[in-house]
Design a protein around this motif. Structure first.
Motif, PDB file in Angstrom:
ATOM      1  N   ASN A  23      -1.929  46.004   1.468  1.00  0.00           N
ATOM      2  CA  ASN A  23      -0.750  45.266   0.988  1.00  0.00           C
ATOM      3  C   ASN A  23      -0.527  43.920   1.677  1.00  0.00           C
ATOM      4  N   PRO A  24      -0.809  43.799   2.988  1.00  0.00           N
ATOM      5  CA  PRO A  24      -0.546  42.518   3.673  1.00  0.00           C
ATOM      6  C   PRO A  24      -1.271  41.325   3.073  1.00  0.00           C
ATOM      7  N   ILE A  25      -2.317  41.571   2.300  1.00  0.00           N
ATOM      8  CA  ILE A  25      -3.073  40.457   1.732  1.00  0.00           C
ATOM      9  C   ILE A  25      -2.466  39.983   0.407  1.00  0.00           C
ATOM     10  N   LEU A  26      -1.546  40.767  -0.170  1.00  0.00           N
ATOM     11  CA  LEU A  26      -0.982  40.442  -1.485  1.00  0.00           C
ATOM     12  C   LEU A  26      -0.276  39.090  -1.542  1.00  0.00           C
ATOM     13  N   PRO A  27       0.673  38.787  -0.644  1.00  0.00           N
ATOM     14  CA  PRO A  27       1.378  37.502  -0.750  1.00  0.00           C
ATOM     15  C   PRO A  27       0.456  36.300  -0.637  1.00  0.00           C
ATOM     16  N   ILE A  28      -0.468  36.355   0.330  1.00  0.00           N
ATOM     17  CA  ILE A  28      -1.366  35.217   0.537  1.00  0.00           C
ATOM     18  C   ILE A  28      -2.358  35.108  -0.616  1.00  0.00           C
ATOM     19  N   ALA A  36      -6.924  28.360  -6.268  1.00  0.00           N
ATOM     20  CA  ALA A  36      -8.367  28.609  -6.225  1.00  0.00           C
ATOM     21  C   ALA A  36      -8.956  28.909  -7.595  1.00  0.00           C
ATOM     22  N   ILE A  37      -8.138  29.371  -8.531  1.00  0.00           N
ATOM     23  CA  ILE A  37      -8.629  29.719  -9.867  1.00  0.00           C
ATOM     24  C   ILE A  37      -8.382  28.549 -10.808  1.00  0.00           C
ATOM     25  N   GLN A  38      -9.439  28.059 -11.431  1.00  0.00           N
ATOM     26  CA  GLN A  38      -9.321  26.869 -12.281  1.00  0.00           C
ATOM     27  C   GLN A  38      -8.934  27.205 -13.714  1.00  0.00           C
ATOM     28  N   SER A  39      -9.396  28.364 -14.216  1.00  0.00           N
ATOM     29  CA  SER A  39      -9.040  28.764 -15.573  1.00  0.00           C
ATOM     30  C   SER A  39      -7.559  29.116 -15.637  1.00  0.00           C
ATOM     31  N   LYS A  40      -6.814  28.432 -16.494  1.00  0.00           N
ATOM     32  CA  LYS A  40      -5.365  28.627 -16.564  1.00  0.00           C
ATOM     33  C   LYS A  40      -5.006  30.044 -16.990  1.00  0.00           C
ATOM     34  N   GLN A  41      -5.718  30.582 -17.979  1.00  0.00           N
ATOM     35  CA  GLN A  41      -5.436  31.925 -18.466  1.00  0.00           C
ATOM     36  C   GLN A  41      -5.721  32.972 -17.393  1.00  0.00           C
ATOM     37  N   LEU A  42      -6.864  32.831 -16.727  1.00  0.00           N
ATOM     38  CA  LEU A  42      -7.220  33.769 -15.658  1.00  0.00           C
ATOM     39  C   LEU A  42      -6.257  33.634 -14.483  1.00  0.00           C
ATOM     40  N   LYS A  43      -5.860  32.394 -14.184  1.00  0.00           N
ATOM     41  CA  LYS A  43      -4.923  32.154 -13.085  1.00  0.00           C
ATOM     42  C   LYS A  43      -3.604  32.865 -13.335  1.00  0.00           C
ATOM     43  N   SER A  45      -3.016  35.441 -15.278  1.00  0.00           N
ATOM     44  CA  SER A  45      -3.206  36.893 -15.259  1.00  0.00           C
ATOM     45  C   SER A  45      -3.287  37.427 -13.837  1.00  0.00           C
ATOM     46  N   VAL A  46      -4.146  36.808 -13.029  1.00  0.00           N
ATOM     47  CA  VAL A  46      -4.352  37.268 -11.657  1.00  0.00           C
ATOM     48  C   VAL A  46      -3.100  37.069 -10.811  1.00  0.00           C
ATOM     49  N   ALA A  47      -2.500  35.877 -10.910  1.00  0.00           N
ATOM     50  CA  ALA A  47      -1.306  35.577 -10.115  1.00  0.00           C
ATOM     51  C   ALA A  47      -0.154  36.510 -10.488  1.00  0.00           C
ATOM     52  N   SER A  48       0.013  36.798 -11.778  1.00  0.00           N
ATOM     53  CA  SER A  48       1.082  37.700 -12.219  1.00  0.00           C
ATOM     54  C   SER A  48       0.872  39.096 -11.663  1.00  0.00           C
ATOM     55  N   LEU A  49      -0.362  39.576 -11.703  1.00  0.00           N
ATOM     56  CA  LEU A  49      -0.677  40.910 -11.180  1.00  0.00           C
ATOM     57  C   LEU A  49      -0.415  40.988  -9.683  1.00  0.00           C
ATOM     58  N   LEU A  50      -0.831  39.959  -8.955  1.00  0.00           N
ATOM     59  CA  LEU A  50      -0.621  39.934  -7.506  1.00  0.00           C
ATOM     60  C   LEU A  50       0.862  39.816  -7.150  1.00  0.00           C
TER      61      LEU A  50
END
Length: 261
Positions: A23-28, A36-43, A45-50
């Motif tokens: 869990n400690p790695i989640l915020p960072i 770090a993620i260039q694809s807007k759609q992937l960014k 998705s990943v950012a929302s999940l995190l």
């Protein structure tokens, strides 16, 4: 819990806090994913999940670190804009406008405080029952043990030191786990070595992390890592590697995404 992978609990039977290893790695990871993620759609998705994972973790320090990052990042972008600089120069040159601005800002802060007060009060009362007093208890006993003599104050009690104390909050005998891990490290190595460590780290950060964004992300990590046992474990090493890579391979290659998310 039987596997020793963490804890799952609730105070109100509808919001369950899931605190497991990693869990400690989640915020960072959430903050880094925005850059770090260039694809807007992937960014997204990943950012929302995190971000959802960060909320479910139920650690208030995680949320505060994210709020701190966006507050500072927004301020940096806002005040570095030339139009904003000109506007502020003209604004603060007029006393009446300054009074109006301060009044509006005060009203905004009061409104936000009123909305958030019930939640903050609930969290604070709950933490005052055990979490915060336990941390003060740790500081008290660790510093008292460190200051046993001038020698231990300077050079510490040695690696793996144990304090043989039973307090109202915890039995510290044979205990190596402390939420305020930084104070425990200070107890072991002393003020002299700890000061050398801090100075060395600051020098390396200034020398190798010349990008303000990378430093801001690391400060956000320190904000929640200091009050939890994350500052001197493998999480810190992983964060250092990731941020060094982000600064070296992404931001320093002329990518302009530093100024926007």
């Amino acid at each position: 819990m039987n596997l020793g992978m963490g804890d799952i609990y609730t105070y109100n039977q509808y919001f369950f806090r899931i605190q497991i290893k990693g869990n400690p790695i989640l915020p960072i990871a959430f903050i880094v994913s925005l850059f770090a993620i260039q694809s807007k759609q992937l960014k997204i998705s990943v950012a929302s999940l995190l971000f959802v994972g960060t909320i479910i973790a139920g650690n208030l320090a995680f949320i505060l670190s994210i709020v701190f990052f966006f507050g500072m990042y927004g301020a940096i972008l806002f005040f570095s804009n030339e139009k904003v600089k000109t506007f502020l120069k003209n604004l603060f040159g007029n006393r009446k406008r300054v009074i109006i601005l301060v009044s509006l800002f005060s009203v905004f802060i009061i409104a936000v405080a009123i909305v958030l007060f019930p939640y903050i009060k609930e969290v604070f009362i709950r933490k005052m029952e055990y979490s915060i007093p336990t941390r003060f208890d740790q500081v008290s006993h660790l510093i008292k043990d460190l200051a046993e003599s001038p020698i231990t104050l300077l050079f510490g009690q040695g690696f793996g030191n144990i304090i043989y104390v039973i307090s109202d909050y915890r039995d510290y005998r044979n205990a190596y786990y402390f939420e305020l891990q930084t104070i425990y490290v200070l107890n072991q190595v002393g003020i002299l070595y700890f000061a050398v460590f801090l100075i060395t780290k600051i020098i390396f950060v200034i020398k190798f992390w010349r990008n303000k964004l990378i430093i801001l992300i690391y400060l956000s990590y320190i904000l929640y890592a200091f009050t939890n046992p994350y500052l001197f474990d493998t999480t810190n090493i992983l964060v250092l590697i990731v941020l060094s890579s982000l600064g070296k391979l992404y931001l320093e290659e002329g990518n302009t995404s530093e100024s926007k998310i």
